[in-house]
Motif scaffolding. Structure first.
Motif, mmCIF file in Angstrom:
data_model
loop_
_atom_site.group_PDB
_atom_site.id
_atom_site.type_symbol
_atom_site.label_atom_id
_atom_site.label_comp_id
_atom_site.label_asym_id
_atom_site.label_seq_id
_atom_site.Cartn_x
_atom_site.Cartn_y
_atom_site.Cartn_z
ATOM 1 N N ASN A 57 -12.556 100.501 32.727
ATOM 2 C CA ASN A 57 -12.985 101.244 33.903
ATOM 3 C C ASN A 57 -14.175 100.549 34.551
ATOM 4 O O ASN A 57 -14.696 99.556 34.019
ATOM 5 C CB ASN A 57 -13.334 102.698 33.570
ATOM 6 N N GLN A 87 -17.876 101.620 36.616
ATOM 7 C CA GLN A 87 -18.786 102.711 37.005
ATOM 8 C C GLN A 87 -19.845 102.199 37.960
ATOM 9 O O GLN A 87 -20.346 101.079 37.803
ATOM 10 C CB GLN A 87 -19.506 103.286 35.770
ATOM 11 N N LEU A 113 -16.878 106.873 38.800
ATOM 12 C CA LEU A 113 -16.157 106.096 37.791
ATOM 13 C C LEU A 113 -14.733 105.901 38.278
ATOM 14 O O LEU A 113 -14.096 106.862 38.730
ATOM 15 C CB LEU A 113 -16.164 106.813 36.444
ATOM 16 N N GLN A 158 -11.073 104.519 37.003
ATOM 17 C CA GLN A 158 -10.246 104.019 35.905
ATOM 18 C C GLN A 158 -9.498 102.773 36.365
ATOM 19 O O GLN A 158 -9.263 102.585 37.552
ATOM 20 C CB GLN A 158 -9.238 105.097 35.492
ATOM 21 N N ASN A 199 -11.986 102.447 24.940
ATOM 22 C CA ASN A 199 -12.943 103.415 25.449
ATOM 23 C C ASN A 199 -14.189 103.388 24.575
ATOM 24 O O ASN A 199 -14.305 104.128 23.604
ATOM 25 C CB ASN A 199 -12.295 104.797 25.437
ATOM 26 N N SER A 207 -20.407 109.428 20.869
ATOM 27 C CA SER A 207 -20.773 108.020 21.006
ATOM 28 C C SER A 207 -22.162 107.903 21.624
ATOM 29 O O SER A 207 -22.465 108.563 22.628
ATOM 30 C CB SER A 207 -19.766 107.299 21.905
ATOM 31 N N SER A 260 -24.872 104.806 22.828
ATOM 32 C CA SER A 260 -25.095 103.372 23.049
ATOM 33 C C SER A 260 -26.533 103.142 23.461
ATOM 34 O O SER A 260 -27.151 104.012 24.084
ATOM 35 C CB SER A 260 -24.162 102.857 24.150
ATOM 36 N N GLU A 273 -23.656 100.203 19.800
ATOM 37 C CA GLU A 273 -23.064 101.525 19.977
ATOM 38 C C GLU A 273 -22.764 102.123 18.615
ATOM 39 O O GLU A 273 -22.299 101.417 17.702
ATOM 40 C CB GLU A 273 -21.768 101.448 20.774
ATOM 41 N N LEU A 296 -32.821 102.194 27.130
ATOM 42 C CA LEU A 296 -32.007 103.301 27.615
ATOM 43 C C LEU A 296 -30.928 103.655 26.607
ATOM 44 O O LEU A 296 -30.312 102.782 25.996
ATOM 45 C CB LEU A 296 -31.357 102.926 28.944
ATOM 46 N N ALA A 315 -16.001 109.532 24.423
ATOM 47 C CA ALA A 315 -15.349 108.416 23.736
ATOM 48 C C ALA A 315 -14.067 108.801 23.016
ATOM 49 O O ALA A 315 -13.714 108.186 22.028
ATOM 50 C CB ALA A 315 -16.317 107.765 22.735
ATOM 51 N N ASN A 348 -10.259 110.358 27.071
ATOM 52 C CA ASN A 348 -11.442 110.508 27.895
ATOM 53 C C ASN A 348 -11.590 109.354 28.868
ATOM 54 O O ASN A 348 -11.101 108.252 28.628
ATOM 55 C CB ASN A 348 -12.670 110.600 26.980
ATOM 56 N N THR A 349 -12.292 109.592 29.970
ATOM 57 C CA THR A 349 -12.455 108.558 30.986
ATOM 58 C C THR A 349 -13.400 107.447 30.550
ATOM 59 O O THR A 349 -13.372 106.367 31.116
ATOM 60 C CB THR A 349 -13.016 109.155 32.289
ATOM 61 N N GLY A 350 -14.241 107.718 29.570
ATOM 62 C CA GLY A 350 -15.208 106.721 29.145
ATOM 63 C C GLY A 350 -16.485 106.735 29.944
ATOM 64 O O GLY A 350 -17.271 105.795 29.879
ATOM 65 N N GLU A 351 -16.723 107.790 30.701
ATOM 66 C CA GLU A 351 -17.931 107.849 31.520
ATOM 67 C C GLU A 351 -19.164 107.946 30.636
ATOM 68 O O GLU A 351 -19.212 108.727 29.689
ATOM 69 C CB GLU A 351 -17.880 109.052 32.461
ATOM 70 N N LEU A 352 -20.157 107.131 30.955
ATOM 71 C CA LEU A 352 -21.420 107.120 30.220
ATOM 72 C C LEU A 352 -22.479 107.894 30.978
ATOM 73 O O LEU A 352 -22.576 107.793 32.210
ATOM 74 C CB LEU A 352 -21.902 105.687 30.000
ATOM 75 N N PHE A 393 -26.651 108.507 30.962
ATOM 76 C CA PHE A 393 -27.868 107.877 30.462
ATOM 77 C C PHE A 393 -29.047 108.847 30.430
ATOM 78 O O PHE A 393 -29.132 109.784 31.233
ATOM 79 C CB PHE A 393 -28.251 106.696 31.355
ATOM 80 N N GLY A 394 -29.968 108.565 29.507
ATOM 81 C CA GLY A 394 -31.232 109.269 29.463
ATOM 82 C C GLY A 394 -32.246 108.610 30.383
ATOM 83 O O GLY A 394 -31.935 107.646 31.085
#
Lengths: 114, 115
Positions: A32, A34, A49, A51, A98, B31, B33, B48, B90, B96, B100-104, B106-107
């Protein structure tokens, strides 16, 4: 080795202008892509995001497109506002699956002048 | 729903010391990272953790290490600090899962200054 490039490195536009930020990547095998926004000294905020099977995503005034075959993505910002001033980062996730590993570009720093 | 929480936000250390940074992921995210951000190198992936196991590792020396606990909270440690370790660290979390789309997410980061 995957490399991500963002052009331009910096951009200054007057308020109200529509603009396009560019991102290119060398390996089309991605999971993907982002787009993030980062304000000075802050963390990253996820904007959009896409895909690997998608062509574009939209959120409000933002539209991101993805062309895997050419290794390119664009972030379109409509009717820019001073509050849009920030650094915009593009990142790709390798096709290994993923995971939390992203490869980032160096970012485009945007200034929108009132 | 609380976001990714990192502590401490700022810290100053001297060369040779060690530091531990903490990250609490979004509830339900397994997950975590870690990334290092510097003006010269930009954002670089450190490692990760998923289900208490290191799943991926970037190209950093062994002085950089991490771990994840059963509640998905993670810590990273840097030993024998060098001036070049000054950076914004970070943490990001994601679901994960296979679907799932895998969107991350962040803090806000931990700003480390090494003197």
């Amino acid at each position: 080795k995957q490399e991500v490039t963002q052009i331009p490195a910096a951009l200054s536009v007057p308020e109200g202008e529509n603009l396009v930020l560019n991102c290119s990547f060398t390996d089309s095998a991605i999971y993907n892509l982002q787009w993030f926004r980062q304000d000075p000294g802050k963390g990253l905020t996820s904007l959009l995001l896409i895909q690997s099977s998608q062509r574009e995503q939209t959120s409000g005034r933002l539209n991101a497109s993805l062309d895997k075959s050419s290794g390119r993505s664009t972030l379109y910002i409509a009717a820019s506002q001073p509050g849009d001033s920030a650094t915009y980062l593009c990142a790709v996730s390798p096709f290994s699956g993923n995971t939390g590993k992203l490869i980032f570009g160096q970012g485009t720093t945007l200034q929108v002048k009132p | 729903k609380a976001g990714v929480t990192q502590t401490p936000r700022y810290l100053i250390k001297t060369r040779g010391q060690q530091v531990t940074l903490s990250c609490s992921p979004i509830s339900g995210h397994r997950s975590v990272s870690w990334y290092q951000q510097t003006p010269g190198q930009g954002l670089q992936f450190l490692f990760e953790y998923f289900s208490e196991t290191q799943r991926n590792k970037g190209n950093f020396p062994g002085r950089f290490s991490g771990r994840q606990f059963s509640n998905s909270r993670s810590e990273m440690n840097v030993s024998t600090l060098e001036l070049g370790d000054s950076a914004l660290y970070l943490c990001a979390s994601s679901l994960a899962g296979r679907t799932n789309t895998g969107e991350l997410f962040f803090g806000e980061g931990s700003r480390l200054t090494v003197l």
